[in-house]
Motif scaffolding. Sequence first.
Motif, PDB file in Angstrom:
ATOM      1  N   UNK A 122      -7.844  -8.273  -6.319  1.00 54.63           N
ATOM      2  CA  UNK A 122      -6.509  -7.703  -6.489  1.00 54.63           C
ATOM      3  C   UNK A 122      -6.042  -7.270  -5.111  1.00 54.63           C
ATOM      4  N   UNK A 123      -4.820  -7.639  -4.753  1.00 55.66           N
ATOM      5  CA  UNK A 123      -4.237  -7.251  -3.470  1.00 55.66           C
ATOM      6  C   UNK A 123      -3.021  -6.371  -3.740  1.00 55.66           C
ATOM      7  N   UNK A 146      -2.174  -3.536   3.327  1.00 52.24           N
ATOM      8  CA  UNK A 146      -2.612  -4.289   2.149  1.00 52.24           C
ATOM      9  C   UNK A 146      -4.042  -3.876   1.847  1.00 52.24           C
ATOM     10  N   UNK A 147      -4.342  -3.665   0.590  1.00 53.41           N
ATOM     11  CA  UNK A 147      -5.708  -3.381   0.155  1.00 53.41           C
ATOM     12  C   UNK A 147      -6.200  -4.538  -0.696  1.00 53.41           C
ATOM     13  N   UNK A 148      -7.393  -5.014  -0.393  1.00 51.02           N
ATOM     14  CA  UNK A 148      -8.069  -6.014  -1.210  1.00 51.02           C
ATOM     15  C   UNK A 148      -9.099  -5.265  -2.049  1.00 51.02           C
ATOM     16  N   UNK A 161     -11.139  -3.254   0.908  1.00 50.74           N
ATOM     17  CA  UNK A 161     -10.862  -3.461   2.329  1.00 50.74           C
ATOM     18  C   UNK A 161      -9.376  -3.224   2.538  1.00 50.74           C
ATOM     19  N   UNK A 162      -9.060  -2.231   3.353  1.00 52.79           N
ATOM     20  CA  UNK A 162      -7.666  -1.951   3.697  1.00 52.79           C
ATOM     21  C   UNK A 162      -7.349  -2.631   5.017  1.00 52.79           C
ATOM     22  N   UNK A 163      -6.223  -3.317   5.045  1.00 55.82           N
ATOM     23  CA  UNK A 163      -5.741  -3.962   6.256  1.00 55.82           C
ATOM     24  C   UNK A 163      -4.473  -3.235   6.681  1.00 55.82           C
ATOM     25  N   UNK A 164      -4.561  -2.482   7.775  1.00 55.20           N
ATOM     26  CA  UNK A 164      -3.398  -1.776   8.309  1.00 55.20           C
ATOM     27  C   UNK A 164      -3.669  -1.423   9.757  1.00 55.20           C
TER      28      UNK A 164
END
Length: 188
Positions: A122-123, A146-148, A161-164
């Motif tokens: 889920x993203x 974005x969080x995976x 996994x947070x992408x920021x």
Amino acid sequence: MNAFSTLSFSLLLTLLLTACSSTPKGPYGYTDRYQQALTSAPSGHPVDSATIDRFIAFFNPLDANTVPTQIDTIYADPLYFNDTLVTLTQRDELAAHLQATAEGLNSMSLTVNHIIKDGSDVYLRWVMEARFSLLGSERLSYTIGISQLRFNAQGQVIFQQDFWDSSQGVDQHLPVIGPMTRWLREHD
């Protein structure tokens, strides 16, 4: 800027640029940990909207009073959690991290703009608003990310996994680091 400030800034900038100028020999920090966790983490289970809504509500707002009472229903143990600042694998470590974060901020909340379900992943595309006090004044930071996520059969997060870019958020308000990251961003 006085001569001491100019010299200090020049030395710090030189140190940072020198440190960034060489290519390190792996492993490459959280990138390697992410790749390893992505392949070794159990496949997630498809989740319903209520499970995703419960996860989002946990961060709206992130509250020091609710972290200890809700962490067990939101996150599994063990888990993989990386928010680009820390990588954690135990729920009690995550609870302590989230507790310290909530206590260190005046408030923090997420607005989720888009949800994508891709098999068991889920993203969430989000905007984070954080308010905190620094040097006697309240600061406001907006950050996109974005969080995976992967969930287990009980609806608990087993992988996040947070992408920021933290330099676009809280870091830009910090003394020394903030002006430096803003300057580097403007001169890249």
